[in-house]
Motif scaffolding. Structure first.
Motif, mmCIF file in Angstrom:
data_model
loop_
_atom_site.group_PDB
_atom_site.id
_atom_site.type_symbol
_atom_site.label_atom_id
_atom_site.label_comp_id
_atom_site.label_asym_id
_atom_site.label_seq_id
_atom_site.Cartn_x
_atom_site.Cartn_y
_atom_site.Cartn_z
ATOM 1 N N THR A 68 7.428 3.718 5.688
ATOM 2 C CA THR A 68 6.943 2.968 4.534
ATOM 3 C C THR A 68 5.499 2.546 4.753
ATOM 4 O O THR A 68 5.041 2.349 5.890
ATOM 5 C CB THR A 68 7.806 1.710 4.289
ATOM 6 O OG1 THR A 68 7.841 0.911 5.480
ATOM 7 C CG2 THR A 68 9.230 2.103 3.908
ATOM 8 N N PHE A 69 4.794 2.377 3.633
ATOM 9 C CA PHE A 69 3.370 2.039 3.657
ATOM 10 C C PHE A 69 3.081 0.992 2.587
ATOM 11 O O PHE A 69 3.715 0.978 1.530
ATOM 12 C CB PHE A 69 2.517 3.277 3.348
ATOM 13 C CG PHE A 69 2.776 4.467 4.224
ATOM 14 C CD1 PHE A 69 1.939 4.760 5.295
ATOM 15 C CD2 PHE A 69 3.856 5.310 3.971
ATOM 16 C CE1 PHE A 69 2.162 5.870 6.097
ATOM 17 C CE2 PHE A 69 4.090 6.426 4.777
ATOM 18 C CZ PHE A 69 3.241 6.699 5.840
ATOM 19 N N GLY A 70 2.109 0.158 2.839
ATOM 20 C CA GLY A 70 1.652 -0.768 1.817
ATOM 21 C C GLY A 70 2.599 -1.921 1.559
ATOM 22 O O GLY A 70 3.353 -2.343 2.438
ATOM 23 N N TYR A 71 2.565 -2.398 0.315
ATOM 24 C CA TYR A 71 3.228 -3.654 -0.018
ATOM 25 C C TYR A 71 4.304 -3.508 -1.100
ATOM 26 O O TYR A 71 4.175 -2.725 -2.033
ATOM 27 C CB TYR A 71 2.188 -4.660 -0.518
ATOM 28 C CG TYR A 71 1.131 -4.992 0.511
ATOM 29 C CD1 TYR A 71 1.386 -5.929 1.516
ATOM 30 C CD2 TYR A 71 -0.109 -4.366 0.486
ATOM 31 C CE1 TYR A 71 0.419 -6.240 2.471
ATOM 32 C CE2 TYR A 71 -1.082 -4.667 1.430
ATOM 33 C CZ TYR A 71 -0.805 -5.601 2.420
ATOM 34 O OH TYR A 71 -1.764 -5.897 3.361
ATOM 35 N N SER A 72 5.340 -4.334 -0.960
ATOM 36 C CA SER A 72 6.352 -4.445 -2.013
ATOM 37 C C SER A 72 5.928 -5.515 -3.013
ATOM 38 O O SER A 72 6.329 -5.497 -4.172
ATOM 39 C CB SER A 72 7.709 -4.818 -1.408
ATOM 40 O OG SER A 72 7.642 -6.068 -0.736
ATOM 41 N N LYS A 77 1.305 -10.296 -0.237
ATOM 42 C CA LYS A 77 1.103 -9.485 0.961
ATOM 43 C C LYS A 77 2.413 -9.230 1.718
ATOM 44 O O LYS A 77 2.463 -9.254 2.950
ATOM 45 C CB LYS A 77 0.089 -10.157 1.901
ATOM 46 C CG LYS A 77 -1.273 -10.386 1.292
ATOM 47 C CD LYS A 77 -1.926 -9.080 0.865
ATOM 48 C CE LYS A 77 -3.295 -9.307 0.238
ATOM 49 N NZ LYS A 77 -3.870 -8.044 -0.318
ATOM 50 N N LYS A 78 3.464 -8.954 0.956
ATOM 51 C CA LYS A 78 4.758 -8.672 1.562
ATOM 52 C C LYS A 78 4.884 -7.164 1.787
ATOM 53 O O LYS A 78 4.770 -6.375 0.854
ATOM 54 C CB LYS A 78 5.897 -9.154 0.666
ATOM 55 C CG LYS A 78 7.266 -9.068 1.328
ATOM 56 C CD LYS A 78 8.337 -9.706 0.448
ATOM 57 C CE LYS A 78 9.694 -9.648 1.140
ATOM 58 N NZ LYS A 78 10.757 -10.279 0.319
ATOM 59 N N LYS A 79 5.113 -6.778 3.027
ATOM 60 C CA LYS A 79 5.162 -5.365 3.389
ATOM 61 C C LYS A 79 6.403 -4.668 2.823
ATOM 62 O O LYS A 79 7.478 -5.254 2.758
ATOM 63 C CB LYS A 79 5.161 -5.204 4.909
ATOM 64 C CG LYS A 79 3.883 -5.666 5.591
ATOM 65 C CD LYS A 79 2.782 -4.632 5.427
ATOM 66 C CE LYS A 79 1.577 -4.972 6.294
ATOM 67 N NZ LYS A 79 0.520 -3.945 6.187
ATOM 68 N N LEU A 80 6.220 -3.422 2.432
ATOM 69 C CA LEU A 80 7.348 -2.588 2.016
ATOM 70 C C LEU A 80 8.083 -2.101 3.267
ATOM 71 O O LEU A 80 7.465 -1.656 4.233
ATOM 72 C CB LEU A 80 6.836 -1.385 1.216
ATOM 73 C CG LEU A 80 7.871 -0.448 0.611
ATOM 74 C CD1 LEU A 80 8.711 -1.157 -0.432
ATOM 75 C CD2 LEU A 80 7.183 0.765 -0.016
ATOM 76 N N ASP A 231 14.840 -9.080 -0.688
ATOM 77 C CA ASP A 231 13.756 -8.139 -0.378
ATOM 78 C C ASP A 231 13.697 -7.032 -1.415
ATOM 79 O O ASP A 231 14.375 -6.014 -1.299
ATOM 80 C CB ASP A 231 13.964 -7.527 1.017
ATOM 81 C CG ASP A 231 12.778 -6.685 1.476
ATOM 82 O OD1 ASP A 231 11.735 -6.709 0.803
ATOM 83 O OD2 ASP A 231 12.915 -5.991 2.506
ATOM 84 N N TYR A 232 12.908 -7.231 -2.463
ATOM 85 C CA TYR A 232 12.759 -6.200 -3.487
ATOM 86 C C TYR A 232 11.289 -6.019 -3.844
ATOM 87 O O TYR A 232 10.469 -6.908 -3.629
ATOM 88 C CB TYR A 232 13.591 -6.517 -4.738
ATOM 89 C CG TYR A 232 13.145 -7.729 -5.522
ATOM 90 C CD1 TYR A 232 12.201 -7.625 -6.539
ATOM 91 C CD2 TYR A 232 13.687 -8.987 -5.255
ATOM 92 C CE1 TYR A 232 11.800 -8.732 -7.275
ATOM 93 C CE2 TYR A 232 13.299 -10.113 -5.978
ATOM 94 C CZ TYR A 232 12.356 -9.967 -6.984
ATOM 95 O OH TYR A 232 11.961 -11.071 -7.705
ATOM 96 N N ALA A 233 10.993 -4.842 -4.372
ATOM 97 C CA ALA A 233 9.608 -4.503 -4.704
ATOM 98 C C ALA A 233 9.327 -4.724 -6.185
ATOM 99 O O ALA A 233 10.176 -4.462 -7.039
ATOM 100 C CB ALA A 233 9.333 -3.045 -4.348
#
Length: 393
Positions: A68-72, A77-80, A231-233
């Motif tokens: 995984t890359f970037g943010y959810s 600034k929550k990581k995916l 934890d959801y995007a």
């Protein structure tokens, strides 16, 4: 003791290094290292301003790269993460197709019996609780009685994608069922409602029983679950604007799947290994049912026919798009909505595939390059799907 700890330490270093230099095999038998693929992905994300991205690559019928890359959640600034809930959008349809064919294998329905024939009264005479169960407008279109499960799965019902896209927002049959491809969430939903009436079970129960639980997809559902809250995007549109998270959808096999890259990778692994279904059903599902000659999947180009995709003999199977390649058929399924952009493709004969899940519409601008870099897939109909690269706009 010191020597023992040093051995463990250096073994760990070598293990990490080995993972980075591990080779991913591509369709043309060339390879790319894990480290190189990761670098390309990160570079492409920056160029297209993709917010969050999850990737799985499959070799020898199993996932050999999941990252995984970037943010959810960019704002916080929550990581995916691999366990972050992602909206599957129309990846839902591929799962639903397997569910339907499982019921075919069990003798609940057949692919070619008109669906109305399973009911004691016309579908439009039933009471309904949610809008997608309302078929009263079909009373004006008696040709709906010809529609079969096969037509729903290969998108030849003649129904629109969704009724709300019609000028009057009414459900209709736009052409003779079975004669032309036209992507239709309504067609799949009609099949879903018929199955729910036949079995007496709601979609979610059927999916959990037949697909999710057998495959260990513990974080997948056609309905929003309380456990997803942790934890959801969020999705992001083409302008990078955050989209409101929809948690109140009635379950629909055509588009309400909530899942994770970890869970959906299990589903793709099952497809590559031909689990759940009989060999006959897999052959039906992943074989061309109808040729597609339209310029694009949606928009004005959907009504314009030509030879744009003759080289790959673009077709539709049952729930999956089909392209022909020197390495056998490739079966693909896209999914887009609420800021999410997803894509999967499997080349069963080679045991190779790729799954792309993202909370950013902009991922469509790097889809072509992701597929070509990771698995040398130059057969995906990216122009038909309107995945126009960022540097070709």
């Amino acid at each position: 003791m010191k020597h023992f700890l040093l051995i463990i330490f250096f073994t760990g270093i070598f293990s990490v290094q080995a993972q980075k230099t591990a080779l991913i095999k591509r369709l043309d038998n060339s390879t790319i290292t894990v480290d190189s693929l990761t670098a390309v992905i990160e570079n492409l994300m920056g160029k297209a301003d993709v917010k969050g991205l999850a990737i799985s690559v499959f070799n020898s019928k199993k996932a050999v790269y999941t990252k995984t890359f970037g943010y959810s959640d960019v704002e916080n600034k929550k990581k995916l993460d691999i366990k972050t809930n992602l909206y599957g959008a129309s990846l839902s349809k591929a799962v639903f197709a397997v569910l339907v064919l499982k019921l075919v294998d069990e003798g609940v329905i057949t692919l070619d019996k008109p669906l109305q024939d399973y009911l004691p009264k016309p579908i439009y005479d039933y009471d309904f609780k949610v809008w997608h169960e309302d078929f009263k407008e079909l009373k004006s279109y008696p040709e709906y009685k010809k529609i079969t499960a096969r037509m729903c799965l290969d998108h030849t019902t003649g129904m629109p994608n969704w009724r709300w896209f019609e000028p009057d927002e009414k459900l209709r049959i736009k052409f003779e069922p079975g004669t032309r491809y036209s992507y239709s969430g309504e067609g799949l939903t009609y099949l879903q409602v018929i199955l729910e009436k036949i079995t007496g079970k709601p979609l979610e129960d059927l999916a959990q029983e037949k697909i999710f639980k057998p495959l260990g997809m513990t974080n997948s559902s056609y309905r929003w679950q309380v456990k997803f809250e942790k934890d959801y995007a969020y999705g992001y549109d083409n302008d990078g604007k955050l989209q409101e998270k929809d948690k109140d959808n009635a379950p629909r096999g055509a588009g309400t799947l909530e899942t994770t890259i970890e869970d959906y990778s299990k589903f793709i692994t099952a497809i590559l290994n031909k689990k759940i279904l009989s060999a006959k059903s897999y052959k039906e599902m992943l074989s061309p049912q109808i040729r597609i000659r339209s310029k694009n999947q949606f928009g004005p180009g959907a009504l314009e026919d030509g030879d744009w995709n003759d080289k790959t003999e673009l077709s539709y199977g049952l729930g999956w798009g089909i392209v022909k390649s020197p390495y056998g058929y490739g079966a693909f399924k896209e999914g887009q909505g609420s800021g999410f952009q997803n894509y999967s493709i499997v080349f069963s004969d080679k045991g190779i595939g790729m799954l792309i899940m993202s909370n950013s519409y902009k991922t469509g601008e790097i889809m072509k390059y992701l597929l070509e870099t990771a698995i040398k897939d130059t057969y995906t109909p990216w122009e038909w799907d309107q995945y126009i690269p960022y540097d070709k706009k």
